[in-house]
Design an enzyme around this catalytic site. Structure first.
Site, mmCIF file in Angstrom:
data_model
loop_
_atom_site.group_PDB
_atom_site.id
_atom_site.type_symbol
_atom_site.label_atom_id
_atom_site.label_comp_id
_atom_site.label_asym_id
_atom_site.label_seq_id
_atom_site.Cartn_x
_atom_site.Cartn_y
_atom_site.Cartn_z
ATOM 1 C CE LYS A 197 -1.545 3.560 -3.799
ATOM 2 N NZ LYS A 197 -2.374 3.642 -2.847
ATOM 3 C CG ASP A 253 -4.589 -5.605 0.412
ATOM 4 O OD1 ASP A 253 -4.080 -6.274 0.806
ATOM 5 O OD2 ASP A 253 -3.967 -4.106 -0.110
#
Length: 529
Positions: A256, A351
């Protein structure tokens, strides 16, 4: 350790006298050779050596063989199994070195409870030299005490802030995050896998070029080469790439890459490591390491190859069908359990949506038993919650803090956010409802106020429940999750809802049979796509 492997040989002089000797020489050579091929060969050498001699009584108390186990534990992704193998094979069981070095290894991984257990195990066995072992344990407890003191002192006391009230904290505001990161910096820099540089990333291949044509490019980070196999996802600030480590097709990770640098997600993963039990840990993503540069950060995470829950939902959308109710119920049970576990240890995901729920499959065929307590093959089946960039650690805030702020994720903004009211666990609760609604209806959830039986009003999804569903089950779920959600302890509610779905699914053996068939069909269709 490489130079001592041969130096500490006992009275053996040849390979005939000491069958371990050829392995020691090969291992020493592999350790001294830093090439990629040698690194790959080292793991195989160590594994072969252990398998060959672990049942040989001549080497059970040989310190050289113990060091080989330690080397293998260091290079193995499943170091838990390696350690258990040492214990089961009774390797140097009365040697304090086994317990001191193993405990230090687990401590470096952030597994403090396991490290303490290992020390106590050695002391209970009166391993020699016992004084050294006891002193090492005392020093360990002192380090743990220091870490706890640091963590305690890092609580953000917004009560004394002139600009923020206790109930008006936006946990995602840049200033809040920067304040938190400054305060936890003494702690985060001690975590295993933390690597930081004041310089910008200067690899041979510019990270910006990966966006256009990433496949088969090789980037080197921290001395490790990652062979990019393709883009696995991207957002406004980060891109995620699938990569093989040092060309090993069996060693796959997710990279990432985020600009600007963002260490918060790494901190959240280490909190998961410390607070979530081993039994539950596979339900949440994990990070191997993070490399921080002045211009970006690279987070190295586990990679799961079976897609997301959103992919499963889409597989029904494209053929004009809806997910079967029993499969919706199964995933609802899984998500209720995941959120209960998270909130119980003071963590909020923030989230919660189907894109961030990866699919996990059992290693073998699913059986009729074990579904309700998630045992046997069902333990490996389920979901894995990833993407912790919006995670909230409640331990960093005063007790009973509630938040203000908007996640701004369409379809997953809790009612409190929509109405500019304080919220806490509601962020995850509403996200879970949004995921369930998407499974049931193939569309994001919109809520409306509806008249309740007592003359008041409640929030419920705009779309009606289908008459052939278990309507009361779903109505109870959405009513309780969307209205007057517990602000500070939601365990009882989550457990009650989970039990109601479990009772339904276990009320008829055909439900579990149907569920097994649907999961098997899902695995075949998605994995072959």
């Amino acid at each position: 350790m490489a130079t001592t492997l041969l130096r500490n040989s006992p009275t053996f002089t040849t390979a005939i006298d000491d069958p371990l000797l050829p392995f020691l020489r090969s291992i020493k050579k592999a350790l001294e050779d830093s090439t990629t091929s040698s690194t790959q060969n080292l793991s195989k050498l160590l594994r072969d050596c252990i398998n060959k001699f672990k049942n040989n009584h001549s080497y059970r108390n040989d310190p050289r063989f113990l060091k080989i186990w330690f080397l293998y534990m260091d290079v193995s992704a499943d170091f838990d199994s390696v350690f258990k193998g040492m214990l089961n094979s009774n390797i140097c069981a009365n040697d304090a070195s086994l317990y001191v070095y193993s405990a230090c290894f687990f401590e470096a991984k952030g597994r403090l409870l396991d490290a303490d257990t290992i020390y106590k195990l050695g002391i209970s066995k009166n391993a020699e030299p016992i004084k050294w072992l006891e002193k090492a344990h005392t020093l360990f407890l002192s380090r743990v005490s220091e870490i706890c003191n640091v963590a305690s002192s890092q609580k953000v006391d917004y009560k004394e802030s002139a600009t923020l009230e206790n109930n008006d904290i936006n946990p995602w505001d840049a200033s809040t995050l920067n304040d938190l990161l400054k305060k936890i910096n003494p702690l985060i820099t001690k975590f295993d896998g933390y690597h930081s540089s004041t310089k910008s990333y200067t690899g041979k291949i510019a990270l910006s070029t990966l966006k256009n044509a990433s496949r088969n490019k090789v980037i080197e980070i921290g001395g490790i080469k990652y062979h990019i196999k393709g883009c696995a996802g991207q957002g406004g600030f980060a891109q995620v790439y699938k990569a093989n480590v040092d060309s090993d097709p069996d060693d796959v990770v997710a990279l990432k890459i985020q600009k600007p640098a963002f260490p918060w997600e790494f901190y959240m993963y280490r909190q998961l490591d410390q607070r979530i039990s081993d039994r539950e840990r596979s339900n949440y993503g994990s990070a191997h390491r993070i490399h921080l540069y002045s211009d970006c950060s690279i987070l190295v995470c586990n990679y799961l190859a079976h897609g997301t829950l959103q992919d499963v939902i889409n597989s029904y959308v494209v053929i004009g069908k809806f997910m079967e109710e029993v499969l919706c119920i199964y995933y609802t049970i899984e998500m209720l359990h995941m959120i209960e576990t998270l909130h119980d240890v003071g963590l909020i995901h923030g989230d919660f949506k189907p894109d961030n729920l990866l699919i996990r499959y059992a290693r073998g065929n699913l059986t009729e038993d074990g579904l309700l307590d998630r045992s046997g093959c069902w333990h490996d089946q389920g979901l894995c919650l990833v993407d912790w960039g919006r995670g909230i650690d409640l331990n960093l805030f005063p007790d009973h803090t509630v938040f203000k702020g908007d996640c701004r994720t369409s379809g997953f903004r809790c009612i409190e956010m929509q109405e500019d009211r304080p919220w806490k666990f509601q962020a995850d609760a509403y996200g879970l409802c949004g995921v369930v609604h998407t499974m049931l209806h193939n569309t994001y959830m919109e809520t409306v106020k509806k008249e309740s039986s007592d003359g008041g009003s409640v929030y419920l999804p705009r779309l009606p429940f289908k008459r052939y569903w278990n309507v009361e089950l779903w109505k109870t779920f959405f009513t309780k999750m969307l209205n007057d959600y517990p602000g500070h302890d939601d365990r009882k509610l989550l457990q009650e809802l989970k039990k109601s779905f479990q009772d339904y699914i276990s009320s008829d053996p055909q439900h579990i049979k149907k569920l097994k068939e649907l999961l098997a069909k899902q695995r075949v269709s998605l994995c072959s796509a």
